[in-house]
Design a protein around this motif. Structure first.
Motif, short mmCIF file in Angstrom:
data_model
loop_
_atom_site.label_atom_id
_atom_site.label_comp_id
_atom_site.label_asym_id
_atom_site.label_seq_id
_atom_site.Cartn_x
_atom_site.Cartn_y
_atom_site.Cartn_z
N ALA A 1 73.79 75.49 -1.33
CA ALA A 1 74.39 76.71 -0.76
C ALA A 1 73.39 77.85 -0.79
O ALA A 1 72.48 77.87 -1.60
N ASP A 2 73.61 78.81 0.12
CA ASP A 2 72.75 79.99 0.12
C ASP A 2 73.60 81.26 0.23
O ASP A 2 74.45 81.38 1.10
N GLY A 3 73.35 82.18 -0.66
CA GLY A 3 74.05 83.48 -0.60
C GLY A 3 75.45 83.41 -1.18
O GLY A 3 75.97 82.34 -1.49
N SER A 4 76.05 84.60 -1.31
CA SER A 4 77.35 84.67 -1.96
C SER A 4 78.44 83.96 -1.15
O SER A 4 79.37 83.39 -1.71
N GLY A 5 78.33 83.98 0.18
CA GLY A 5 79.35 83.33 1.01
C GLY A 5 79.01 81.88 1.32
O GLY A 5 79.70 81.23 2.10
N GLY A 6 77.96 81.37 0.73
CA GLY A 6 77.48 80.04 1.08
C GLY A 6 78.25 78.92 0.41
O GLY A 6 79.04 79.15 -0.51
N LYS A 7 78.03 77.72 0.89
CA LYS A 7 78.66 76.55 0.29
C LYS A 7 77.76 75.34 0.52
O LYS A 7 77.02 75.30 1.51
#
Lengths: 419, 302
Positions: free
Chosen positions: A286-292
């Protein structure tokens, strides 16, 4: 040279269809049901590399009693062969398809299989079935589910003090630490991941290729941020490039040319045989706070050609093989290559998928699997991949590159939805 | 009376089947391609009237940055390959022509690669010589001098892929053009060299510049013309060196590869692909005519 060019293009186009017709007419195929005297149905498969697969599908065909099914095992560029053959009357009645594509459905080239699939619709892996549905109708039956995932070599990571990456930042840092004069940290394919990654980094950033409103799903600063990190992998010289075999083959990973490799589930038995327990599997991190975490899944499907003169018989055959004969489906998925059966009930029953990295892979596909949407056309894919290539290799500005792709994709989406 | 008729009959018996084949497999598809170029022909070769788009496909192709970029690739490739092949094949011809022994052997050695398929050569170049890992031939040799491994086909800065593309074609075609130059060299009367020597011309560069080279003019014109047309039609080595199952990178994508993906890709956009093919054919035709007139091809020697 001139001659070769002309021949190649002719062969790739109408010539293929003609050759297909001739081959069929000459009866060079095998796999006919010996005892059947019913109508003849032509079934095409692309060439699988796994030994035994061809014999198996011929055995299934021979077991069908209501029609005389002849199997053609077709090496070479199968997608183009079928695309060309579907323009003619000499193509297959039933064929394996990497799709069907939206253009094929809209062009009336494949038959509606909704009534065939309906009784067991919920039992299919939904991420694999979704791209085969257009306007609430099912146009292909998923045969097996394939997925891509990140393989890592436990011992190499341990020696370098790198933990299995859970975020894209960790992947970038880890790959750099794992790179040295003899081996690289990560193999995403010889083109640096341009071809194989597709929408995976976008999904990892919590975005999509096409959103719920039917627009480009990556018109967001997070897309550029994530792709900048893929560029970082290339700029850091952490990526293995120019290996003799590409990402789909685990040779580079097994030979120690790379510590981590993006490849398919099909590579798992080969890796296990070579490395024993010295490997693990992960999703694209995942990448970033909204990532998965992100795991692309896809499914070759079985479709019926709309130009077939025996559509009803062909539909009955695909129902028999890909809906009723679950024993054959299980055998096809796991006895030759290594795939997840498209039916959830069969995948749960499979012994081979119950423990170790194989069980991890199935869990990842279930929890994080995404498939390219049907609306993502070849033109979209080309525009996006070209931009990705310029971003990764040339260091082009991701914002401006993606802006151009978003414009192109939105125009294309408008075009295909109008039809 | 029967003589000329019989000759006519034999003429058509031999030429007829080929003429029919030519018409059926070359001119009919060509005409059909022009027809298709005026239609929105996705996944069909027989579009209906409703799909008529006039010159829309031509407009789309001419405003398509990727197609225009592919023409740029062609120009760059031509700029590399035409002079390189010309110089190499001429140099080989001059060397082989001077050999007193084993001329036939060396002629064959240099000509043999012509018999190799572009596909096979491209695969050898890609997998054995210019693969990007430490055991590729090029990287092994460079490794002896302490150089890092280079990803020849995947690096755009510097664009090493041009080295791979140009060398494979040079290897494959230089021998063929060498034979053309050899034929040209052997047509130069020896008396001219004798006369030049009597007039005080020094052998070597001076003789080459003022005698051999001008005498090869007709051959040179034909060679350059063939080289340019062949460069326009470049497909095999580009496709086999740079494509993979997932597509083709945006760099080094010549027009034929681009059109192949447009027309025969999974999209099967046959209308747009046909428009591109017509545009490309026109460009080749115009370039050939202009070049031929510029070089005075077919004009009588003064």
């Amino acid at each position: 040279m001139t001659e070769i060019n002309r021949r190649r293009l002719l062969a790739a186009g109408g010539g293929v269809a003609l050759a297909a017709g001739l081959t069929t007419a000459c009866g060079s195929n095998t796999g006919r049901g010996g005892g059947s005297s019913g109508p003849e149905i032509k079934q095409w498969y692309h060439q699988y590399g796994e030994p035994g697969a061809e014999r198996a599908v011929k055995r299934y065909a021979a077991a069908y009693r209501k029609a005389d099914v002849s199997v053609q095992w077709r090496p070479g560029d199968y997608d183009r062969q079928t695309a060309a053959a579907l323009l003619t009357d000499s193509g297959p009645d039933v064929f394996e398809v990497n799709g069907p594509l939206l253009e094929q459905i809209q062009g009336g080239q494949v038959v509606d299989l909704t009534d065939v699939v309906e009784p067991v619709k919920d039992d299919f892996h939904q991420a694999a079935l979704a791209p085969k549905i257009w306007q609430d109708k099912v146009w292909g039956i998923p045969q097996v589910v394939d997925m891509q995932l990140l393989y890592y070599r436990k011992s190499l990571l341990r020696e370098a003090g790198v933990r299995p990456p859970r975020t894209l930042d960790e992947l970038v840092d880890g790959a750099k630490k794992l790179s040295n004069k003899k081996a690289k940290g990560l193999f995403l394919g010889n083109d640096g991941g341009v071809g194989v990654l597709g929408g995976t980094p976008l999904f990892a950033a919590g975005l999509s290729l096409v959103d719920a409103d039917g627009k480009a799903g990556f018109d967001d600063p997070a897309a550029a941020r994530t792709l900048t990190k893929i560029r970082q992998l290339y700029a850091d010289k952490s990526l293995l490039l120019g290996a003799p075999t590409d990402w789909s083959d685990p040779a580079a990973f097994i030979q120690g040319l790379t510590a981590m490799q993006w490849s398919g589930l099909w590579a798992l038995p080969q890796i296990k045989k070579a490395l024993g327990d010295d490997f693990g599997v992960l999703p694209f991190p995942a990448d970033g706070s909204g990532g998965k975490p992100s795991v692309p899944v896809g499914a070759y499907g079985s479709a019926v050609s709309a130009r077939s003169r025996r559509k009803a018989e062909a539909k009955a055959f695909v129902k028999w093989l890909w809906v009723d004969r679950t024993d054959f489906q299980q055998d096809f998925a796991l006895s030759y290559g290594f795939h997840i059966p498209a039916r959830i009930s069969l995948a749960k029953k499979a012994e081979q998928l119950r423990e170790g990295p194989a069980a991890d892979a199935v869990r990842l596909a279930t929890d994080h699997g995404y498939a390219e949407p049907l609306l993502w056309t070849t033109a979209d894919r080309t525009a996006y991949q070209d931009a990705l290539s310029r971003i990764i290799k040339d260091g082009a500005n991701p914002e401006s590159e993606l802006r151009t792709v978003v414009r192109k994709v939105n125009a294309e989406l408008q075009r295909v939805r109008k039809k | 009376m029967l003589g000329p008729q019989r000759r006519n009959l034999w003429f058509w018996a031999f030429v007829g089947p080929f003429a029919v084949g030519l018409g059926l497999f070359t001119y009919v598809p060509l005409a059909w391609s022009v027809y298709l170029s005026f239609f929105d022909a996705h996944n069909t070769v027989s579009p209906s009237g409703a799909d008529f788009v006039g010159l829309g496909n031509y407009g789309a192709m001419l405003s398509d940055a990727s197609f225009l970029g592919s023409l740029g690739t062609f120009l760059l490739f031509t700029a590399f390959i035409v002079p390189a092949t010309y110089v190499l094949s001429l140099a080989l011809a001059l060397m082989v022509n001077r050999l007193r022994f084993a001329q036939a052997f060396f002629r064959s050695v240099f000509f043999l690669p012509t018999a190799c398929s572009y596909v096979v050569a491209a695969v050898i170049w890609k997998l054995s010589i210019f693969n990007g890992v430490r055991f590729g031939l090029a990287n092994t040799v460079l490794g002896w001098f302490g150089a890092d491994q280079t990803a020849w086909l995947s690096t755009t800065d510097p664009p090493w892929y041009w080295l791979v593309i140009v060398t494979v074609r040079l290897w494959l075609q230089a021998g063929f053009y060498m034979i053309l130059f050899l034929a040209g060299l052997q047509r130069i009367p020896p008396q001219l060299y004798e006369a030049a020597a009597v007039d005080g011309a020094r052998p070597g560069w001076q003789t080459f510049r003022h005698l051999t080279f001008p005498q090869l003019r007709a051959t040179s014109v034909a060679v350059v013309l063939l080289l340019v047309i062949n460069a326009f039609q470049a497909f095999d080595e580009f496709y086999n060196l740079l494509s993979d199952a997932r597509g083709y990178p945006p760099y080094a994508r010549p027009p034929l590869v681009y059109l192949y993906y447009t027309a025969l890709g999974r999209d099967q956009n046959l209308g747009l692909g046909s428009a591109g093919a017509v545009i490309l054919a026109l460009i080749i035709a115009v370039a050939t005519v202009v070049q031929a007139r510029w070089f005075g091809l077919g004009r009588k020697e003064e």
